[in-house]
Design an enzyme around this catalytic site. Structure first.
Site, PDB file in Angstrom:
ATOM      1  N   LYS A 248       0.815  -1.219   0.000  1.00 41.04           N
ATOM      2  CA  LYS A 248       0.000   0.000   0.000  1.00 41.04           C
ATOM      3  C   LYS A 248       0.849   1.270   0.000  1.00 41.04           C
ATOM      4  CE  LYS A 248      -3.706  -2.140   2.712  1.00 41.04           C
ATOM      5  NZ  LYS A 248      -4.795  -2.519   1.832  1.00 41.04           N
TER       6      LYS A 248
ATOM      7  N   LYS B 170      -2.112   1.097   9.157  1.00 41.14           N
ATOM      8  CA  LYS B 170      -2.424   0.041   8.177  1.00 41.14           C
ATOM      9  C   LYS B 170      -1.181  -0.743   7.820  1.00 41.14           C
ATOM     10  CE  LYS B 170      -6.025   1.895   5.176  1.00 41.14           C
ATOM     11  NZ  LYS B 170      -6.338   2.329   3.806  1.00 41.14           N
TER      12      LYS B 170
ATOM     13  N   GLY C 254      -8.015  -7.804   3.232  1.00 40.94           N
ATOM     14  CA  GLY C 254      -9.088  -8.417   4.013  1.00 40.94           C
ATOM     15  C   GLY C 254      -9.283  -7.746   5.367  1.00 40.94           C
ATOM     16  N   GLY C 255      -8.911  -6.454   5.469  1.00 45.35           N
ATOM     17  CA  GLY C 255      -9.146  -5.712   6.711  1.00 45.35           C
ATOM     18  C   GLY C 255      -8.192  -6.069   7.840  1.00 45.35           C
TER      19      GLY C 255
ATOM     20  N   HIS D  50     -16.933   3.886   1.333  1.00 38.13           N
ATOM     21  CA  HIS D  50     -16.009   3.165   0.452  1.00 38.13           C
ATOM     22  C   HIS D  50     -16.642   3.134  -0.941  1.00 38.13           C
ATOM     23  CE1 HIS D  50     -13.322  -0.440  -0.539  1.00 38.13           C
ATOM     24  NE2 HIS D  50     -14.160  -0.349  -1.556  1.00 38.13           N
TER      25      HIS D  50
ATOM     26  N   HIS E  77     -14.291  -3.885   8.492  1.00 38.33           N
ATOM     27  CA  HIS E  77     -13.602  -3.561   7.245  1.00 38.33           C
ATOM     28  C   HIS E  77     -13.819  -4.609   6.165  1.00 38.33           C
ATOM     29  CE1 HIS E  77     -11.821  -0.394   9.534  1.00 38.33           C
ATOM     30  NE2 HIS E  77     -11.174  -1.233  10.324  1.00 38.33           N
TER      31      HIS E  77
ATOM     32  N   GLU F 224      -9.772   1.448  -5.236  1.00 39.71           N
ATOM     33  CA  GLU F 224     -10.618   1.735  -4.078  1.00 39.71           C
ATOM     34  C   GLU F 224     -10.343   3.137  -3.549  1.00 39.71           C
ATOM     35  OE1 GLU F 224     -11.467  -2.683  -2.239  1.00 39.71           O
ATOM     36  OE2 GLU F 224      -9.934  -1.480  -1.228  1.00 39.71           O
TER      37      GLU F 224
ATOM     38  N   ARG G  21      -7.209  -7.664  -9.513  1.00 43.24           N
ATOM     39  CA  ARG G  21      -7.890  -8.928  -9.798  1.00 43.24           C
ATOM     40  C   ARG G  21      -9.380  -8.642  -9.982  1.00 43.24           C
ATOM     41  NH1 ARG G  21     -10.525  -8.984  -4.880  1.00 43.24           N
ATOM     42  NH2 ARG G  21      -9.253  -8.330  -3.120  1.00 43.24           N
TER      43      ARG G  21
HETATM   44  P1  ADP Z   1     -13.001  -7.874  -1.876  1.00 39.57           P
HETATM   45  O1  ADP Z   1     -13.924  -8.447  -0.881  1.00 39.57           O
HETATM   46  O2  ADP Z   1     -13.076  -6.400  -1.960  1.00 39.57           O
HETATM   47  O3  ADP Z   1     -13.033  -8.528  -3.217  1.00 39.57           O
HETATM   48  P2  ADP Z   1     -10.916  -8.781  -0.101  1.00 39.57           P
HETATM   49  O4  ADP Z   1      -9.467  -8.502  -0.204  1.00 39.57           O
HETATM   50  O5  ADP Z   1     -11.602  -8.359   1.132  1.00 39.57           O
HETATM   51  O6  ADP Z   1     -11.537  -8.095  -1.370  1.00 39.57           O
HETATM   52  O7  ADP Z   1     -11.159 -10.339  -0.253  1.00 39.57           O
HETATM   53  C1  ADP Z   1     -11.329 -11.028  -1.444  1.00 39.57           C
HETATM   54  C2  ADP Z   1     -11.369 -12.488  -1.133  1.00 39.57           C
HETATM   55  O8  ADP Z   1     -10.071 -12.906  -0.861  1.00 39.57           O
HETATM   56  C3  ADP Z   1     -12.193 -12.835   0.093  1.00 39.57           C
HETATM   57  O9  ADP Z   1     -13.510 -13.120  -0.160  1.00 39.57           O
HETATM   58  C4  ADP Z   1     -11.460 -14.056   0.598  1.00 39.57           C
HETATM   59  O10 ADP Z   1     -11.898 -15.203  -0.065  1.00 39.57           O
HETATM   60  C5  ADP Z   1     -10.051 -13.798   0.209  1.00 39.57           C
HETATM   61  N1  ADP Z   1      -9.261 -13.204   1.290  1.00 39.57           N
HETATM   62  C6  ADP Z   1      -8.796 -11.941   1.347  1.00 39.57           C
HETATM   63  N2  ADP Z   1      -8.076 -11.744   2.446  1.00 39.57           N
HETATM   64  C7  ADP Z   1      -8.063 -12.887   3.134  1.00 39.57           C
HETATM   65  C8  ADP Z   1      -7.474 -13.310   4.369  1.00 39.57           C
HETATM   66  N3  ADP Z   1      -6.742 -12.498   5.123  1.00 39.57           N
HETATM   67  N4  ADP Z   1      -7.687 -14.576   4.767  1.00 39.57           N
HETATM   68  C9  ADP Z   1      -8.425 -15.411   4.029  1.00 39.57           C
HETATM   69  N5  ADP Z   1      -8.990 -15.065   2.857  1.00 39.57           N
HETATM   70  C10 ADP Z   1      -8.831 -13.827   2.403  1.00 39.57           C
HETATM   71  P1  ADP Z   2      -7.788  -3.945   2.726  1.00 40.54           P
HETATM   72  O1  ADP Z   2      -6.578  -4.214   1.924  1.00 40.54           O
HETATM   73  O2  ADP Z   2      -7.788  -4.692   4.006  1.00 40.54           O
HETATM   74  O3  ADP Z   2      -9.022  -4.055   1.906  1.00 40.54           O
HETATM   75  P2  ADP Z   2      -8.191  -1.041   2.631  1.00 40.54           P
HETATM   76  O4  ADP Z   2      -7.091  -0.036   2.640  1.00 40.54           O
HETATM   77  O5  ADP Z   2      -8.881  -1.259   1.336  1.00 40.54           O
HETATM   78  O6  ADP Z   2      -7.615  -2.406   3.179  1.00 40.54           O
HETATM   79  O7  ADP Z   2      -9.245  -0.628   3.737  1.00 40.54           O
HETATM   80  C1  ADP Z   2     -10.317  -1.492   4.103  1.00 40.54           C
HETATM   81  C2  ADP Z   2     -11.453  -0.681   4.696  1.00 40.54           C
HETATM   82  O8  ADP Z   2     -11.032   0.090   5.828  1.00 40.54           O
HETATM   83  C3  ADP Z   2     -12.045   0.351   3.756  1.00 40.54           C
HETATM   84  O9  ADP Z   2     -13.017  -0.215   2.912  1.00 40.54           O
HETATM   85  C4  ADP Z   2     -12.641   1.358   4.726  1.00 40.54           C
HETATM   86  O10 ADP Z   2     -13.876   0.917   5.216  1.00 40.54           O
HETATM   87  C5  ADP Z   2     -11.659   1.355   5.870  1.00 40.54           C
HETATM   88  N1  ADP Z   2     -10.655   2.426   5.709  1.00 40.54           N
HETATM   89  C6  ADP Z   2      -9.495   2.317   5.049  1.00 40.54           C
HETATM   90  N2  ADP Z   2      -8.802   3.475   5.078  1.00 40.54           N
HETATM   91  C7  ADP Z   2      -9.540   4.347   5.801  1.00 40.54           C
HETATM   92  C8  ADP Z   2      -9.357   5.711   6.221  1.00 40.54           C
HETATM   93  N3  ADP Z   2      -8.257   6.393   5.919  1.00 40.54           N
HETATM   94  N4  ADP Z   2     -10.331   6.289   6.950  1.00 40.54           N
HETATM   95  C9  ADP Z   2     -11.430   5.594   7.287  1.00 40.54           C
HETATM   96  N5  ADP Z   2     -11.666   4.320   6.938  1.00 40.54           N
HETATM   97  C10 ADP Z   2     -10.731   3.680   6.201  1.00 40.54           C
HETATM   98 MG    MG Z   3      -9.516  -2.936   0.243  1.00 49.19          MG
END
Ligand code: ADP
Ligand code: ADP
Ligand code: MG
Length: 646
Positions: free
Chosen positions: A116, A158, A164-165, A208, A234, A274, A296
């Site tokens: 990131k 972060k 995946g939050g 978001h 998240h 995003e 992806r």
């Molecule tokens: P989005 O839901 O926006 O497509 P995510 O990064 O939250 O993106 O997750 C996409 C998919 O990848 C999830 O539904 C899950 O199957 C998998 N995934 C992502 N992060 C993890 C994690 N930390 N552990 C297990 N599975 C994950």
């Molecule tokens: P991930 O790779 O786990 O998806 P993201 O950077 O996309 O991480 O952030 C996941 C979620 O966290 C976002 O969809 C949002 O809800 C929250 N988030 C991320 N950055 C911020 C921010 N600067 N302020 C408030 N909420 C945030």
């Molecule tokens: Mg994200």
């Protein structure tokens, strides 16, 4: 176009890709683990290759095996789906080195967006606004806390390698910073093998909003935005397109920024940029900031397909096989409104505990797109994400789409495992969400109301009792009324920890009287279901010891033998059982230890979450029945207490 592709994934996304491949006349090779030997994606594919054990590391994350399977079956390309190896640049490089095409971006593009901090720096140079914060190289505690002071609280820590939050901590005041930093680092190290973090301004009322982009390595276009603000921890729960309240000016600005980001890295394939938006300031062209790019296909891509009429997987296959982008920007139109809801096997009142179980029944209503990787009889097992399906609806307006989703959720039939169906239903009926007044904190703020489980009413219990006794077809005529002895029967129905006793008596072959909790109702089964003379739109079925009631998001009971209850109460109280299937991460006690009520005994990790197991009473540990690393099933004994009298 390719003749044959291999799909390096499982579940709904593997099925989704196979569907489009077949429509384009492309053969599909599935890969599968032990647990997935009879999975739907294996059945749908033209060929299937077993690649290893059930744990992802032994199969779906084993790049070498997957590439070998592709070469052995003569596949020309590999589609990674999402999750697993989809954003792993080393895997992409290995696929290419084996002479195969990767259906997705280049290893370099994935690398550029993989961390990131580097992604933010790159995107900033391309002239796209990024969330204010620190994403430099220094990882020293005092440097980071100084950066947080300069940014101004609240801030978000972060993990740069996050996804995946995970590895994310919100910090509201300087006093909490160092603790939060330590825990974010620890989580990042264990989840991603990389403890590095960045610091961001925490946007106060965040929305978001992400933009779907598509590139062919030369040009990029965008396919409008999706709003994914309904999140829990998240993680996305419900997504929609377009974003409520989006203005043409802001859409143009976001689309241009996302396209610029994609073109800056010569992007090929489907990707998502995003952004975070400050809802308190409203939707305005200068009010969005880049968060990250997912290189992806996204879980929520079907809402974009619904509003643009474009099959994104078709575009992926065409671009990966060397074609240029099928449409120019001005030919991509937005039509109507689409919503997606993610249906999971999880126990909402128990803090959304991931659940497992055999799907005794699974059916989706007509009128909604249901993307699923499981069918009746399949197991939701502990090795993978417990998603059952994604439901997608499309209507001319947002109100129409909401109404369709409400109906689709009410009519979805699942039995055999707990699900978040009722929770999704409550969300879709949430007033703020309906009004388009949403931000990422909505679910957390109203969690109590959204996850409340209404106790089943006497009518529901009565009809469940009728079905439990197999009387829903009426009394068999040959039985004769007088042969029905006794004329009443006690039925015990269990729902979670609750037990309901229903006294059922037969009035006529298709009319029954049910008494429960001091209330009595009359049930008529002659023509659908009527309760006290009022028709109820529902269907019900007994499957093994389950009685499933469908309609209105459903209800499910286990039919208990009335004599079982006593045995149940006596046993178990000295044994701590796994509340869900998972992996034992840590055990904090040893045999002989004295513990107090509430003390942490062990940590169980399931899916993406860790759950602490605490002592329900004071006592002495007699025996540990598991060790860290063990995989346990729901209900497995973990720790045994010495008996109370010992
Ligand atoms: P989005 O839901 O926006 O497509 P995510 O990064 O939250 O993106 O997750 C996409 C998919 O990848 C999830 O539904 C899950 O199957 C998998 N995934 C992502 N992060 C993890 C994690 N930390 N552990 C297990 N599975 C994950
Ligand atoms: P991930 O790779 O786990 O998806 P993201 O950077 O996309 O991480 O952030 C996941 C979620 O966290 C976002 O969809 C949002 O809800 C929250 N988030 C991320 N950055 C911020 C921010 N600067 N302020 C408030 N909420 C945030
Ligand atoms: Mg994200």
């Amino acid at each position: 176009m390719f003749r044959k592709i291999l799909i390096a994934n499982r579940g709904e996304i593997a099925c989704r890709v196979i569907r489009t491949a077949h429509r384009l006349g492309v053969s599909a090779v599935a890969v599968h683990s032990d647990a997935d030997a009879r999975a739907l994606h294996v059945e749908m594919a033209d060929e299937a290759v077993h690649i290893g054990g059930s744990a992802p590391a032994e199969s779906y994350l084993n790049g070498e095996r997957i590439i070998r399977a592709a070469l052995d079956t003569g596949a020309e390309a590999i589609h990674p789906g999402y999750g697993f190896l989809s954003e792993n640049p080393d895997f992409v490089a290995a696929v290419n080195a084996a002479g195969l095409a990767f259906i997705g971006p280049s290893a370099e593009a994935i690398r550029a967006m993989g961390l990131k901090d580097a992604a933010k720096a790159l995107i900033e140079r391309a002239g796209v606004p990024v969330v204010p914060g620190y994403h430099g190289d220094s990882q020293a505690d005092d440097h980071l806390s100084g950066a947080a002071d300069a940014i101004g609280y609240p801030v978000l820590i972060k993990a740069v390698a996050g996804g995946g939050g995970k590895g994310m901590r919100r910090v509201d005041t300087p006093t909490g910073f160092l603790d939060a930093l330590a825990s974010a680092r620890a989580e990042a190290l264990s989840a991603f093998g990389n403890p590095a973090v960045l610091i961001e301004k925490y946007i106060q009322t965040p929305r978001h909003i992400e933009v779907q982009v598509f590139g062919d390595g030369h040009r990029a276009v965008h396919l409008y935005e999706r709003d994914c603000s309904l999140q829990r921890r998240h993680q996305k729960v419900i997504e929609e397109a377009p974003a409520p309240g989006m203005t043409p000016e802001m859409r143009a600005a976001m689309g241009a920024a996302a396209t610029r980001a994609a073109e800056a890295i010569g992007y090929a394939g489907a990707g998502t940029v995003e952004f975070i938006v400050d809802a308190a300031r409203g939707l305005r062209p200068d009010g969005f900031w880049f968060m990250e790019m997912n290189t992806r296909l996204q879980v929520e891509h079907p809402v974009t397909e619904a509003v643009t009429g474009i099959d994104l997987v078709e575009w992926q296959l065409r671009v990966a096989s060397g074609e240029r982008l099928p449409l120019a920007q001005e030919d991509i139109r937005l039509s109507g409104h689409a919503i997606e809801a993610r249906l999971y096997a999880e126990d909402v009142p128990k803090g959304f505990l991931p659940a497992t179980g055999r799907l005794a029944h699974l059916a989706f209503p007509a009128g909604a797109r249901a993307d699923s990787g499981v069918r009746t009889g399949d197991d939701i097992n502990p090795f993978y994400d417990p998603m059952i399906a994604k439901l997608i609806v499309h209507g001319p307006t947002r109100a129409a789409a909401l109404a369709q989703m409400d109906r689709a959720l009410r009519q979805t039939e699942v039995a055999g495992t707990v699900t978040n169906l009722a929770f999704l239903g409550a969300l879709v009926r949430h007033e703020g969400f309906r009004a388009g007044d949403l931000d990422t904190g909505l679910i957390e703020r109203d969690l109590g109301a959204l996850s409340a489980v209404a106790a089943p009413d006497a009518g529901t219990l009565g009809l469940a009792a009728v079905v439990a006794l197999g009387l829903d077809g009426g009394l068999p005529p040959e039985a004769g009324f007088a042969l029905w002895t006794p004329l009443w029967q006690l039925v015990v129905l269990r729902a979670g920890e609750e037990s309901h006793e229903v006294l059922l008596s037969v009035l006529e072959p298709t009319r029954f009287r049910a008494e429960t909790g001091g209330q009595a109702v009359t049930i008529d089964t002659a023509n659908g279901w009527s309760i006290d003379g009022r028709r109820r739109e529902t269907s019900a079925r007994r499957i093994g010891d389950i009685v499933a009631i469908f309609g209105d998001c459903g209800a499910e009971f286990r039919v208990a033998d009335p004599l079982d209850r006593v045995a149940d109460v006596g046993a178990g109280s000295d044994v701590v059982e796994a509340p869900m299937p998972g992996v034992v991460k840590a055990v904090f006690v040893a045999a002989g230890d004295a513990v107090v009520q509430g003390q942490r005994l062990a940590i169980l990790e399931a899916m993406k979450m860790e759950h602490a197991l605490v002592a329900s009473r004071d006592g002495v540990i007699a025996e540990l029945l598991v060790a860290p690393g063990d995989l346990v099933q729901s209900g497995a004994p973990l720790v045994r207490f010495a008996g109370e009298d010992a």
